[in-house]
Design a protein around this motif. Structure first.
Motif, short mmCIF file in Angstrom:
data_model
loop_
_atom_site.label_atom_id
_atom_site.label_comp_id
_atom_site.label_asym_id
_atom_site.label_seq_id
_atom_site.Cartn_x
_atom_site.Cartn_y
_atom_site.Cartn_z
N SER A 224 0.63 -1.11 -0.06
CA SER A 224 -0.21 -0.08 0.32
C SER A 224 0.54 1.03 0.10
O SER A 224 0.28 1.85 -0.88
CB SER A 224 -0.65 0.18 1.34
OG SER A 224 -2.10 -1.00 0.87
N ALA A 246 -1.19 1.28 -3.30
CA ALA A 246 -2.61 2.59 -3.15
C ALA A 246 -2.08 4.08 -3.51
O ALA A 246 -2.11 4.67 -2.98
CB ALA A 246 -3.03 2.20 -2.07
N LYS A 267 -7.23 1.87 -5.94
CA LYS A 267 -7.65 2.31 -4.86
C LYS A 267 -7.36 2.11 -3.75
O LYS A 267 -7.10 0.63 -3.97
CB LYS A 267 -9.38 2.62 -5.52
CG LYS A 267 -9.77 1.28 -5.13
CD LYS A 267 -11.31 1.56 -5.15
CE LYS A 267 -12.41 1.05 -5.07
NZ LYS A 267 -13.63 0.17 -5.53
N ALA A 268 -7.44 3.09 -2.51
CA ALA A 268 -7.57 2.52 -1.91
C ALA A 268 -8.65 2.34 -0.46
O ALA A 268 -9.53 2.77 -0.97
CB ALA A 268 -6.78 3.37 -0.59
N ASP A 269 -8.68 1.25 0.27
CA ASP A 269 -10.13 0.96 0.87
C ASP A 269 -9.65 1.96 2.23
O ASP A 269 -8.84 3.16 1.75
CB ASP A 269 -9.96 -0.25 1.46
CG ASP A 269 -8.79 -0.57 2.70
OD1 ASP A 269 -8.32 0.30 2.73
OD2 ASP A 269 -8.49 -1.79 2.90
N ALA A 270 -10.74 2.03 3.20
CA ALA A 270 -11.53 3.13 4.22
C ALA A 270 -10.04 3.26 4.80
O ALA A 270 -9.86 4.41 5.79
CB ALA A 270 -12.17 2.41 4.73
N ARG A 273 -5.67 1.01 3.07
CA ARG A 273 -4.70 -0.03 1.92
C ARG A 273 -5.39 -0.39 0.89
O ARG A 273 -6.34 0.11 0.33
CB ARG A 273 -5.03 -1.83 3.02
CG ARG A 273 -4.85 -1.44 3.98
CD ARG A 273 -4.95 -2.48 4.99
NE ARG A 273 -6.60 -3.06 4.69
CZ ARG A 273 -7.12 -2.99 5.90
NH1 ARG A 273 -7.03 -3.93 6.83
NH2 ARG A 273 -8.61 -3.12 5.38
N ASP A 275 -6.96 -1.58 -1.82
CA ASP A 275 -8.84 -2.78 -2.25
C ASP A 275 -8.61 -3.68 -2.82
O ASP A 275 -8.34 -4.01 -4.08
CB ASP A 275 -9.28 -1.72 -2.99
CG ASP A 275 -10.94 -1.78 -3.37
OD1 ASP A 275 -11.57 -1.32 -1.80
OD2 ASP A 275 -10.60 -2.36 -3.67
N GLY A 277 -10.52 -5.85 -3.62
CA GLY A 277 -11.38 -5.88 -5.37
C GLY A 277 -10.62 -5.35 -6.60
O GLY A 277 -10.37 -6.40 -7.47
N ALA A 302 -7.86 -9.65 5.98
CA ALA A 302 -8.31 -9.32 5.12
C ALA A 302 -8.86 -9.88 3.47
O ALA A 302 -9.58 -9.29 3.22
CB ALA A 302 -7.11 -7.84 4.53
N ALA A 306 -12.81 -10.15 3.03
CA ALA A 306 -12.92 -9.24 1.66
C ALA A 306 -14.10 -10.49 0.74
O ALA A 306 -14.37 -10.19 -0.16
CB ALA A 306 -12.22 -8.46 0.81
#
Ligand code: AOF
Ligand code: ZN
Length: 361
Positions: A224, A246, A267-270, A273, A275, A277, A302, A306
């Motif tokens: 990330s 990320a 893209k990063a998750d919330a 990190r 994402d 998916g 993680a 997911a």
């Protein structure tokens, strides 16, 4: 629905056996086997060895020669209709004047689809679905790539019987015995990509190569914040490597790119990190059928959270390592109802250890 004879089943079983010979080499293509039979006797057989090489049907037809005329052909995937790296199989089967083509299942690749219809139109007797479950299972990743736009993800873990993967001081070499370690490494060889996290790169500096393989899976580091050192073992040749990050600052990509390591920003998750998916979608773009995940508890957790672990191969050593060490899955769950549930698909002894295969419910 076609009714298949015992002999038909035996021929398709043989074709599946042949297809399995491409387990570690056919990637990114599916593993495909083909049997040409006349009067119930096999006159030629072949499998698809590698991308760019002859498809199973083309190789079998070349071996059968004139004997293909009027023959029954058993193939584990519907013959392709497209000109790809090699010419279309359906047209070759029709030109060879085979009498009948039995396919185990359809080809999910839209570029290749339509071969059976073309053969039918050419007057060939066509049947589909014999041992379909087995055929789809052999190429679960290939089907997943086209049907779900992501690879089949297999997590490999090793722990003591009380679920410890490393001692508090980081010591983890070796918890399981040589046989289990060899089996785990061999699993890498069937995958399109071997995926790990920057935590593992920093802690263990593993190479994560597939042993004794001409085709090396793409090694992918989920990183990330670009913490992994570009000089790490995993980025060294032979075999391609890639970082998925990320981090949007492209100036930081150069040290990797200089070593021939590609960097893909997603893209990063919330939590900032990568994402997962989005990572899976990147792997799909890279034509990954099966991704082999070998990582620490955080990244494994993680992936579990997911819902992106399709199979978990877990090696358990007959020892207790006690409290304080690292676990298998760094998940924090509120109650028993939130448990991630699996079904045991297999269990076998490997050397002194156990190999458990689990699939999510
Ligand atoms: C078949 N027989 O043995 C295989 C098939 O680029 P190519 O020419 O290698 O084509 C790859 C695609 O062809 C692959 O994605 C899949 O749809 C199909 N594979 N088809 O008739 C075979 N390996
Ligand atoms: Zn083909």
């Amino acid at each position: 629905m076609a009714q298949w004879t015992k002999r038909d089943r035996a021929h398709m079983k043989r074709a599946l056996q042949l297809a399995r010979r491409g387990l570690r080499s056919a990637d990114p293509n599916p593993r495909v086997g083909c049997v040409v039979a006349r009067g119930g006797k096999i006159v030629a057989e072949a499998f698809h060895k590698q991308a760019g090489g002859a498809h199973a049907e083309a190789a079998a037809l070349a071996r059968a020669g004139r004997a293909a005329e009027g023959a029954d052909v058993f193939v584990t995937l519907a013959p392709c209709r497209h000109q790809g790296r090699t010419p279309p199989c359906a047209a070759q089967l029709a030109a060879a004047k085979v009498a009948r083509v039995v396919a185990a299942c359809d080809d999910p690749n839209p570029a290749a689809a339509g071969g059976l219809a073309e053969l039918r139109a050419a007057g060939v007797r066509v049947e589909c679905g014999l041992l379909a479950t087995e055929a789809r299972e052999l190429n679960a990743g290939f089907f997943m790539r086209f049907e779900k736009k992501r690879p089949f993800i297999r997590l490999k873990s090793a722990a003591s019987v009380d679920g410890v993967t490393a001692m508090a001081g980081g010591e983890s070499k070796w918890i399981t015995g040589t046989a289990a370690r060899d089996a785990g490494r061999k699993l890498r060889a069937r995958a399109s990509a071997v995926v790990t996290g920057s935590g593992t790169v920093l802690a263990d500096n593993p190479a994560l190569r597939a042993p004794n393989q001409k085709r090396q899976p793409l090694r992918v580091v989920v990183d990330s914040k670009l913490r992994a050192p570009p000089g790490a073992e995993i980025f060294a040749p032979p075999g391609p490597a890639m970082v998925v990050t990320a981090c949007a600052d492209e100036n930081l990509f150069a040290p990797f790119q200089k070593r021939g390591v590609r960097v893909r920003a997603v893209k990063a998750d919330a939590a900032g990190r990568v994402d997962l998916g989005a990572l899976a979608a990147v792997l799909c773009e890279e034509e990954c059928n099966e991704a082999h995940l070998e990582c620490g508890a955080t990244l494994a957790g993680a992936f579990f959270a997911a819902g992106l672990v399709d199979e978990w191969v877990l090696y358990l050593a007959p020892k207790i390592l006690g409290r304080g060490g690292a676990g298998l899955a760094g998940l924090r769950l509120p109650n028993l109802g939130a448990a991630v549930n699996f079904t045991f698909h297999g269990a076998r002894r490997v050397g002194e250890d156990l190999q458990l295969t689990l699939r999510p419910d």
